[in-house]
Design a protein around this motif. Structure first.
Motif, PDB file in Angstrom:
ATOM      1  N   ARG A 125       0.853  -1.184   0.000  1.00  0.00           N
ATOM      2  CA  ARG A 125       0.000   0.000   0.000  1.00  0.00           C
ATOM      3  C   ARG A 125       0.892   1.238   0.000  1.00  0.00           C
ATOM      4  O   ARG A 125       1.945   1.244   0.626  1.00  0.00           O
ATOM      5  N   LYS A 126       0.452   2.271  -0.670  1.00  0.00           N
ATOM      6  CA  LYS A 126       1.205   3.524  -0.710  1.00  0.00           C
ATOM      7  C   LYS A 126       0.984   4.269   0.603  1.00  0.00           C
ATOM      8  O   LYS A 126      -0.143   4.389   1.062  1.00  0.00           O
ATOM      9  N   THR A 127       2.052   4.731   1.222  1.00  0.00           N
ATOM     10  CA  THR A 127       1.932   5.472   2.477  1.00  0.00           C
ATOM     11  C   THR A 127       2.657   6.801   2.367  1.00  0.00           C
ATOM     12  O   THR A 127       3.607   6.943   1.590  1.00  0.00           O
ATOM     13  N   GLU A 128       2.192   7.763   3.128  1.00  0.00           N
ATOM     14  CA  GLU A 128       2.833   9.072   3.175  1.00  0.00           C
ATOM     15  C   GLU A 128       3.856   9.061   4.306  1.00  0.00           C
ATOM     16  O   GLU A 128       3.546   8.622   5.409  1.00  0.00           O
TER      17      GLU A 128
END
Length: 50
Positions: free
Chosen positions: A25-28
Protein backbone atom coordinates in the motif's frame (compact mmCIF):
# COMPACT_ATOMS: atom_id res chain seq x y z
CA UNK A 1 25.82 -28.62 16.28
CA UNK A 2 26.43 -29.61 12.69
CA UNK A 3 24.92 -27.63 9.81
CA UNK A 4 23.61 -29.86 7.01
CA UNK A 5 25.64 -29.71 3.81
CA UNK A 6 22.49 -28.83 1.82
CA UNK A 7 22.28 -25.38 3.44
CA UNK A 8 24.39 -22.67 1.91
CA UNK A 9 25.39 -19.19 3.06
CA UNK A 10 23.50 -17.56 0.21
CA UNK A 11 19.74 -16.90 0.67
CA UNK A 12 17.22 -18.35 -1.76
CA UNK A 13 16.52 -15.43 -4.12
CA UNK A 14 13.79 -17.16 -6.18
CA UNK A 15 10.91 -16.06 -3.93
CA UNK A 16 12.31 -12.53 -3.66
CA UNK A 17 12.54 -12.17 -7.44
CA UNK A 18 8.93 -13.35 -7.89
CA UNK A 19 7.53 -11.03 -5.21
CA UNK A 20 4.81 -8.67 -6.46
CA UNK A 21 5.60 -5.12 -5.27
CA UNK A 22 2.13 -3.90 -6.27
CA UNK A 23 0.74 -5.63 -3.16
CA UNK A 24 2.23 -2.89 -1.02
CA UNK A 25 0.00 0.00 0.00
CA UNK A 26 1.20 3.52 -0.71
CA UNK A 27 1.93 5.47 2.48
CA UNK A 28 2.83 9.07 3.18
CA UNK A 29 6.09 9.60 5.05
CA UNK A 30 5.90 11.72 8.17
CA UNK A 31 8.96 13.09 9.91
CA UNK A 32 8.65 12.09 13.57
CA UNK A 33 11.46 14.23 14.92
CA UNK A 34 12.23 17.05 12.49
CA UNK A 35 15.35 19.12 13.04
CA UNK A 36 14.86 22.72 14.18
CA UNK A 37 15.22 25.46 11.57
CA UNK A 38 18.26 27.77 11.44
CA UNK A 39 16.02 30.52 12.81
CA UNK A 40 15.03 28.47 15.86
CA UNK A 41 18.66 27.55 16.56
CA UNK A 42 19.69 31.22 16.46
CA UNK A 43 16.82 32.20 18.78
CA UNK A 44 17.86 29.56 21.30
CA UNK A 45 21.51 30.63 21.12
CA UNK A 46 20.48 34.24 21.84
CA UNK A 47 18.26 33.17 24.75
CA UNK A 48 21.09 31.12 26.24
CA UNK A 49 23.56 34.01 26.14
CA UNK A 50 21.40 36.53 28.00
Amino acid sequence: MMIPAAMSDKPNMAKIEKFNKSKFRKTEKQEKNPLPSEETIEEEKQAGES
